[in-house]
Motif scaffolding. Structure first.
Motif, PDB file in Angstrom:
ATOM      1  N   GLU A   1      25.737  45.625   8.675  1.00 25.32           N
ATOM      2  CA  GLU A   1      25.974  44.350   8.562  1.00 25.32           C
ATOM      3  C   GLU A   1      24.744  43.303   8.673  1.00 25.32           C
ATOM      4  O   GLU A   1      24.694  42.261   8.034  1.00 25.32           O
ATOM      5  CB  GLU A   1      26.820  43.743   9.893  1.00 25.32           C
ATOM      6  CG  GLU A   1      28.358  44.290  10.012  1.00 25.32           C
ATOM      7  CD  GLU A   1      29.260  43.843   8.696  1.00 25.32           C
ATOM      8  OE1 GLU A   1      29.019  42.659   8.591  1.00 25.32           O
ATOM      9  OE2 GLU A   1      29.834  44.713   8.215  1.00 25.32           O
ATOM     10  N   GLU A   2      23.768  43.834   9.222  1.00 27.41           N
ATOM     11  CA  GLU A   2      22.632  43.190   9.145  1.00 27.41           C
ATOM     12  C   GLU A   2      21.885  43.429   7.710  1.00 27.41           C
ATOM     13  O   GLU A   2      21.301  42.248   7.161  1.00 27.41           O
ATOM     14  CB  GLU A   2      21.493  43.996  10.254  1.00 27.41           C
ATOM     15  CG  GLU A   2      20.125  43.285  10.195  1.00 27.41           C
ATOM     16  CD  GLU A   2      20.062  41.917  10.631  1.00 27.41           C
ATOM     17  OE1 GLU A   2      18.877  41.306  10.972  1.00 27.41           O
ATOM     18  OE2 GLU A   2      20.765  41.264  11.078  1.00 27.41           O
ATOM     19  N   THR A   3      21.989  44.401   7.347  1.00 30.41           N
ATOM     20  CA  THR A   3      21.310  44.760   5.956  1.00 30.41           C
ATOM     21  C   THR A   3      21.895  44.238   4.499  1.00 30.41           C
ATOM     22  O   THR A   3      21.644  44.025   3.539  1.00 30.41           O
ATOM     23  CB  THR A   3      20.889  46.156   5.573  1.00 30.41           C
ATOM     24  OG1 THR A   3      21.703  47.117   5.572  1.00 30.41           O
ATOM     25  CG2 THR A   3      19.910  46.507   6.785  1.00 30.41           C
ATOM     26  N   LYS A   4      23.183  44.268   4.861  1.00 25.24           N
ATOM     27  CA  LYS A   4      24.075  43.701   3.763  1.00 25.24           C
ATOM     28  C   LYS A   4      23.896  44.312   2.233  1.00 25.24           C
ATOM     29  O   LYS A   4      24.187  43.940   1.379  1.00 25.24           O
ATOM     30  CB  LYS A   4      24.111  42.386   3.664  1.00 25.24           C
ATOM     31  CG  LYS A   4      24.784  41.611   4.625  1.00 25.24           C
ATOM     32  CD  LYS A   4      24.560  40.007   4.611  1.00 25.24           C
ATOM     33  CE  LYS A   4      25.259  39.232   5.500  1.00 25.24           C
ATOM     34  NZ  LYS A   4      24.723  39.640   6.901  1.00 25.24           N
ATOM     35  N   GLY A   5      23.671  45.810   2.374  1.00 23.95           N
ATOM     36  CA  GLY A   5      23.650  46.430   1.165  1.00 23.95           C
ATOM     37  C   GLY A   5      22.160  46.537   0.660  1.00 23.95           C
ATOM     38  O   GLY A   5      22.223  47.022  -0.519  1.00 23.95           O
ATOM     39  N   ASP A   6      21.265  45.804   1.106  1.00 21.44           N
ATOM     40  CA  ASP A   6      20.035  45.965   0.723  1.00 21.44           C
ATOM     41  C   ASP A   6      19.123  47.108   1.117  1.00 21.44           C
ATOM     42  O   ASP A   6      18.901  47.632   2.026  1.00 21.44           O
ATOM     43  CB  ASP A   6      19.182  44.539   1.414  1.00 21.44           C
ATOM     44  CG  ASP A   6      17.818  44.152   0.755  1.00 21.44           C
ATOM     45  OD1 ASP A   6      16.913  45.199   0.713  1.00 21.44           O
ATOM     46  OD2 ASP A   6      17.612  43.144   0.079  1.00 21.44           O
ATOM     47  N   TYR A   7      18.962  47.923  -0.051  1.00 23.78           N
ATOM     48  CA  TYR A   7      18.204  48.954   0.031  1.00 23.78           C
ATOM     49  C   TYR A   7      16.829  49.008   0.681  1.00 23.78           C
ATOM     50  O   TYR A   7      16.459  49.823   1.715  1.00 23.78           O
ATOM     51  CB  TYR A   7      17.994  49.619  -1.326  1.00 23.78           C
ATOM     52  CG  TYR A   7      19.310  49.801  -2.068  1.00 23.78           C
ATOM     53  CD1 TYR A   7      19.893  50.961  -1.974  1.00 23.78           C
ATOM     54  CD2 TYR A   7      19.458  48.808  -3.019  1.00 23.78           C
ATOM     55  CE1 TYR A   7      21.032  51.093  -2.778  1.00 23.78           C
ATOM     56  CE2 TYR A   7      20.675  49.058  -3.925  1.00 23.78           C
ATOM     57  CZ  TYR A   7      21.659  49.956  -3.456  1.00 23.78           C
ATOM     58  OH  TYR A   7      22.715  50.189  -4.303  1.00 23.78           O
ATOM     59  N   TRP A   8      15.861  48.248   0.647  1.00 22.77           N
ATOM     60  CA  TRP A   8      14.732  47.765   1.021  1.00 22.77           C
ATOM     61  C   TRP A   8      14.942  47.655   2.662  1.00 22.77           C
ATOM     62  O   TRP A   8      14.344  48.143   3.436  1.00 22.77           O
ATOM     63  CB  TRP A   8      13.950  47.064   0.413  1.00 22.77           C
ATOM     64  CG  TRP A   8      12.741  46.488   1.230  1.00 22.77           C
ATOM     65  CD1 TRP A   8      11.486  47.116   1.163  1.00 22.77           C
ATOM     66  CD2 TRP A   8      12.284  45.432   2.271  1.00 22.77           C
ATOM     67  NE1 TRP A   8      10.524  46.670   1.975  1.00 22.77           N
ATOM     68  CE2 TRP A   8      11.083  45.563   2.647  1.00 22.77           C
ATOM     69  CE3 TRP A   8      13.324  44.627   2.533  1.00 22.77           C
ATOM     70  CZ2 TRP A   8      10.521  44.646   3.761  1.00 22.77           C
ATOM     71  CZ3 TRP A   8      12.785  43.656   3.700  1.00 22.77           C
ATOM     72  CH2 TRP A   8      11.547  43.834   4.000  1.00 22.77           C
ATOM     73  N   LEU A   9      15.872  46.585   2.963  1.00 20.76           N
ATOM     74  CA  LEU A   9      15.727  46.293   4.264  1.00 20.76           C
ATOM     75  C   LEU A   9      16.444  47.280   5.306  1.00 20.76           C
ATOM     76  O   LEU A   9      16.027  47.601   6.312  1.00 20.76           O
ATOM     77  CB  LEU A   9      16.757  45.054   4.390  1.00 20.76           C
ATOM     78  CG  LEU A   9      16.990  44.255   5.671  1.00 20.76           C
ATOM     79  CD1 LEU A   9      15.654  43.854   6.288  1.00 20.76           C
ATOM     80  CD2 LEU A   9      17.845  42.960   5.746  1.00 20.76           C
TER      81      LEU A   9
END
Length: 489
Positions: A186-194
């Motif tokens: 939920e925090e990263t929302k699918g962002d690979y780097w994050l």
């Protein structure tokens, strides 16, 4: 075998152990593998464009036949220019394509079209172009009908299953068990780097620096990790934020850049069309419109620390924060603390413009010179030519009542016989004369003409006899005095 945490959850370079194919990996692979077919990979930073392209090339072209070039790297520009001029063959990735000069982009777009039409890999270079902000769409505008002849892709964000795969692979290598994986997604929302950064931060918060001898459970506490990440990034990013937010010449009330950054930080994307942003945010429209034409570019040109972190295209009005770590920092920054750190003070009388210039047509050249010089000094100036497109379809009479009556902090009026005789200057004068009592009207006397409502003893600038040739005189006698007046507010 023990692995250091930074090799498992990598925040720089290509992950060796936790790379997972994005949902559209196969489609991109096939297009890159097809001889002669140009490929465009677009999307904002942090979506894995370069990582995916390099992984595909590593697997599909193990002989190292692909060369990597970036518009960010000065040493690569000679090769990029050779390619654009048709003087290079072979297989090439050109990264950060959006940063190239528009003429170079156009020449490469022509090459892409020819290569796509002929599919002659022995004649034309195989190109994989990587960039942000709808690079594919931009090329389509540069060269008509290119879309159907090349592969245009955006890296699709990780879904929950892919995010779990990244975390699971890291768990296996480090002998850990991450609790709260749903919350991490939920925090990263699918962002690979994050995702990589967050998992690394969780490990560091529990002193996990390498593979453990026995499995350890790690609890994810969002606010704690978010605070750790922002604190970790603060030493790198606080200075460029302050430098951009304070503009070219700092004044405690000159905060449109600060307001823009704060608004962008609240968006989902780190790439913003400032025209769209202004139209969809009425409370910020004035701030954005006043800096998007020239002033942002002036700040970036004058402050190298800003140009390293912010990208702005004055033609498309595209503003981008290309570093995903920087964008994460902005999204979770304490903005009120940053406002105080920058030295801005709350202005109860927020004005849309610092100055509005009233003049007759005979003095347009002088008015434009004053406006241009004030903008270089980072002052917001209403000069009608600057804002014609903003007011298309509206009545100037209504706009002038607001601009000269309430929206400009000061009204600069170029007073002479022409100003007294012409219809529009007279209309403007009727609007701003009541503001003489509040010391908001600054006359520039071009001759001895007297005006009702403007006392003869009001302190102004005597500029009689100007011949239109000495620009330095305009700077010294008018522009610097006006800017100094603004600094004393």
């Amino acid at each position: 075998m023990k692995y250091p945490v930074e090799e498992i959850f990598r925040t720089e370079g290509i992950p060796e152990f936790t790379f997972v194919n994005p949902p559209n990996y196969n489609e991109i692979l096939v297009d890159i593998r097809t001889p002669g077919k140009p490929v465009i990979i677009e999307g904002q930073s942090g979506t894995g464009k370069t990582t995916v392209a390099k992984k595909i090339i590593e697997n599909a072209f193990p002989g190292g036949t692909f060369g990597y070039l970036s518009a960010r790297i000065a040493e690569h520009m000679e090769t990029i220019l050779n390619i654009s001029n048709g003087n290079a063959s072979g297989h090439w990735i050109i990264d950060d394509f959006h940063r190239l000069d528009s003429c170079v982009q156009s020449r490469i777009a022509d090459l892409v079209k020819v290569a796509a039409e002929t599919f002659e890999p022995s004649i034309h270079p195989k190109l994989v172009l990587i960039g942000i902000n709808k690079v594919g769409s931009g090329l389509i505008m540069l060269v008509h009908d290119i879309a159907k002849r090349c592969g245009i892709h955006r890296i699709q964000p990780a879904n929950k299953d892919i995010t779990l795969q990244i975390m699971n692979r890291g768990e296996d290598k480090l002998q850990i068990e991450l609790e709260g994986k749903d919350a991490i997604f939920e925090e990263t929302k699918g962002d690979y780097w994050l995702t990589q950064l967050t998992c690394q931060a969780i490990c560091l918060s529990r002193d996990i620096l390498e593979t453990q001898d026995s499995k350890k459970k790690l609890v994810y506490v969002r606010d704690d990790i978010r605070y750790r990440l922002v604190t970790r990034l603060d030493n790198t990013y606080r200075e460029p934020v302050k430098e951009f937010a304070r503009g070219k010449r700092f004044r405690p009330t000159n905060d449109p850049y600060f307001r823009l950054l704060r608004l962008i930080a609240a968006q989902e994307s780190s790439v913003s069309d400032l025209n769209e942003l202004a139209n969809s945010n009425p409370d910020f429209r004035g701030s954005i419109n006043n800096i998007k034409e020239r002033r942002i570019a002036i700040v970036l040109e004058s402050k190298p620390v800003c140009s390293r972190y912010f990208y702005y295209n004055t033609d498309t009005k595209t503003f981008a924060i290309e570093d995903p770590a920087f964008f994460y920092y902005l999204r979770h920054l304490d903005w009120e603390d940053m406002r105080k750190d920058c030295g801005f003070r709350d202005d109860p009388d927020r004005y849309e413009w610092d100055f509005a210039i009233s003049f007759a047509g005979e003095n347009r050249e002088l008015a434009k010179l004053i406006a241009d010089m004030l903008e270089v000094l980072d002052c917001t100036v209403f000069f009608d030519e600057y804002y014609e497109t903003n007011y298309l379809g509206t009545a100037w009479s209504r706009q002038f009542r607001e601009i000269y009556g309430v929206k400009a902090r000061y009204v600069i009026c170029l007073l002479d016989s022409h100003h007294a005789e012409k219809i529009w200057p007279t209309f403007e004068r009727d609007v701003f004369v009541p503001r003489v009592e509040e010391a908001a009207v600054i006359p520039i006397y071009l001759d001895g003409t007297l005006f009702p409502g403007i006392p003869r003893d009001i302190v102004g600038i005597d500029f009689k006899g100007y011949d239109g040739k000495n620009e330095q005189l305009v700077t010294d006698k008018i522009v610097y005095k006006l800017e100094e007046k603004l600094r004393r507010v």
